[in-house]
Write an enzyme that holds these catalytic residues in place. Sequence first.
Site, PDB file in Angstrom:
ATOM      1  N   GLU B  52      32.979  32.709  52.046  1.00 21.81           N
ATOM      2  CA  GLU B  52      31.951  33.148  51.096  1.00 21.81           C
ATOM      3  C   GLU B  52      30.813  33.911  51.779  1.00 21.81           C
ATOM      4  O   GLU B  52      30.195  34.777  51.180  1.00 21.81           O
ATOM      5  CB  GLU B  52      31.396  31.958  50.318  1.00 21.81           C
ATOM      6  N   PHE B 114      32.879  15.712  42.868  1.00 25.33           N
ATOM      7  CA  PHE B 114      33.607  16.486  43.873  1.00 25.33           C
ATOM      8  C   PHE B 114      33.101  17.931  43.883  1.00 25.33           C
ATOM      9  O   PHE B 114      32.986  18.571  42.850  1.00 25.33           O
ATOM     10  CB  PHE B 114      35.106  16.455  43.579  1.00 25.33           C
ATOM     11  N   GLN B 115      32.811  18.441  45.048  1.00 32.99           N
ATOM     12  CA  GLN B 115      32.277  19.787  45.256  1.00 32.99           C
ATOM     13  C   GLN B 115      31.004  20.039  44.442  1.00 32.99           C
ATOM     14  O   GLN B 115      30.766  21.150  43.978  1.00 32.99           O
ATOM     15  CB  GLN B 115      33.342  20.853  44.973  1.00 32.99           C
ATOM     16  N   LYS B 164      31.154  24.365  34.787  1.00 30.06           N
ATOM     17  CA  LYS B 164      32.503  24.717  34.329  1.00 30.06           C
ATOM     18  C   LYS B 164      32.644  24.582  32.812  1.00 30.06           C
ATOM     19  O   LYS B 164      33.293  25.409  32.167  1.00 30.06           O
ATOM     20  CB  LYS B 164      33.520  23.823  35.038  1.00 30.06           C
ATOM     21  N   MET B 485      21.620  39.650  74.305  1.00 29.57           N
ATOM     22  CA  MET B 485      20.178  39.555  74.125  1.00 29.57           C
ATOM     23  C   MET B 485      19.664  38.195  74.612  1.00 29.57           C
ATOM     24  O   MET B 485      18.586  38.095  75.188  1.00 29.57           O
ATOM     25  CB  MET B 485      19.809  39.775  72.649  1.00 29.57           C
TER      26      MET B 485
END
Lengths: 182, 588
Positions: B52, B114-115, B164, B485
């Site tokens: 993502e 969940f999630q 959802k 760097m």
Amino acid sequence: MAKSKSAYSDPGKKGKLDTHIIVVWVDNEAGVLARVVGLFSGRGYNIESLAVAEVDPKRGISRITIVTTGTPQVIEQIKLQLGKLVPVHKVADFMRGDKKIIFKEMALLKLVGNTSKRNKALKVCKKFNPVVLDKTQKSVVLQITALRREIDIVMGDLKKFGLVSVSRTGAVAMTRGSEIFK
Amino acid sequence: MSKLYTGAEIVFKCMEDQKVEFIFGYPGGAVLPIYDELKNHDSIKHILARHEQGAGHAAEGYARSCGKPGVVLVTSGPGATNVVTALTDAYMDSIPLVCISGQVPTHLIGTDAFQECDTTGITRPCTKHNWLVKDVKELAKTIHKAFEVATTGRPGPVLVDIPKDIQFQKAKYTNFKKQKKLNGKSNNRFSQKDIDKLIEMMSKAKQPIFYTGGGVINSGPRASEQLRELVSITGFPITSTLQGLGSFPGDDNQFLGMLGMHGTYEANNAMHDCDLMINIGARFDDRITGKIDEFSPKSKKVHIDIDPSSINKNVKVNLPIVGDVSEVISLLIKTIKKHKPNFLKSNKENISKWWEQIGKWRSVNSLNFINSDKTIKPQFAIQRLYELTKNKDTFITTEVGQHQMWAAQHYKFDKPNRWMTSGGLGTMGYGLPAAVGVQIAHPNKLVVDIAGEASVLMTMQEMSTAVQYNLPIKIFILNNEYMGMVRQWQELLHEKNYSESYTAALPDFVKLAEAYGCVGIRAKTPDELDQKIQEMIDVKKPVIFDCLVDKEENCFPMIPSGKPHNQMLLGPNDQKENKITGKGKTLV
């Protein structure tokens, strides 16, 4: 001075701190208080006290009053950053001590002790509109409204008269006269 | 009665009305109804990332290269947390993103389902605004508002979290009309009086400088054209921040190069000694100002910015002008032409000494480096890349580190929206997925990610995306086996204690390229560099180019921490540097 190992520049000189009262009108929607408070914590601004409630149920507008301290530059930033938040309608800002503005805090004080002590306590509070909200043989609950530092003093004075519990609100503010906040 | 649409359908109807062509995303349980609906909308193409964060950066690359908002679609929980880096990156660099995230069904919110995660809570500090939609009737309004907030005023990311069950529920959809009036949060508050004041300051100035930033790019291509006209009719020198590169031609004689920590000697000295600084769409970032107490002590400062909170945040200015860059410059040019048609001529003498001084600084040639015929110097590699690609309309993205600064110093941009780099947040791993997004927006253009081997490994999986969609992006890795760097700072400030900055066990990038199904090229010596770069350009497939460069090259010039602009460290080639280093060693 110790040599700097930071990739960032040294902090510059600190300016003088002032106390300001910031009044914010917001849409009363989920998470709006978290947005305002998160802005303060995320940017390292200070909150001395906070008072919030809906003031216009029809339009769903809440009024948040925040007492904060900061340099003039920080206060300016606070106002501008608040103004950028989507649910914020307007922001007003006042210096503590501004003669045109009324500031008030409310405190509930519970005192436990004999009648003489309680009467003395009432006398101490006389200047601050004391209201007796509850009374028993041994105790009394008082409501007073005053400035923050006045309540601080009253609390100190009441210790010897049986003060056992204090509950205080944040400051709220309103302009004097017919004017309203812009 | 008008037709009822499901929440998922409404999401797509909104995107169609917003003229969205591409969504960058990754499916998951809580967004399945939206993914199910994808097949019914031909005008919208979904680009499947491999992570993502990659989807987010790709949307950023898309947005920056074509000026339209990038759209990201992710699932709840890990989908949302993975996109946080990209949202924060977009927030810092003012990139318009609209992120749509799935959420667990309304009745499960707050149960540690969940999630599940508090997506709006997590993304509150890294978006301009976010919404949790709890009523399907509010969905269309919210999504349109999200596009408006993302693209108006100072652009930035927004997020719409859709549970959802809301995606399944039905509501009416009323057609969307784009409002002409922008919301109250966009600001054009300047007046003719401000412009007159600015022109008065400009005609008095003897040592003026334009200091321009990403705001010029964000204001649209017209702003860059107007900036060119403004600079040419005033004869003033101009310097640009990292984000502003491309808004003014990099090879123009009035351009002093980039300023800031790794900016040119002439740009930084001119900023320090100027008597009038005109900031157009930049924000006095700490990498630009150096030590704030000694920043440009003699100058009057003007700040043109669309975001009023950018003004007087870090540096106090004498004349603030709140407005869109394009509109301010346009009125400025109009007024100069009307009232001072001979501005350039009358001004020439005024600032001739200033240009003389700038010439002296320029002659230091601060971007110089000692080239080698045995090992490839990273600066040389960028110079060759520039020479071999400058005649094409090339788009450059970068990761973060030394290679990024060398790219900014040695690649000369002459158009806006051709330079995509993570400036504010400094996100390693930005460049590769950003290149994916750029190539999506410009399928027939050359897109090169100038990368470091450490950065690029952070999002390497997106090569798979590039291969899937036939995106011939070129990953040009300056491979020095160090986090360059970090190594440079350790050399200069931490007694050469190279703690954890060397990467052992790097992959063989050529074989890795082949494993992904793209082309791997390796260059080891300066002689073969040109031929290999040409090979890279000619291949019509994604390429990973492993350019083995000098391992211990440092990025100069450099303003050490806590120093003002006129105390720069120059490279090893410069004699003057010995003096500064002697003193500098005790200072840094």
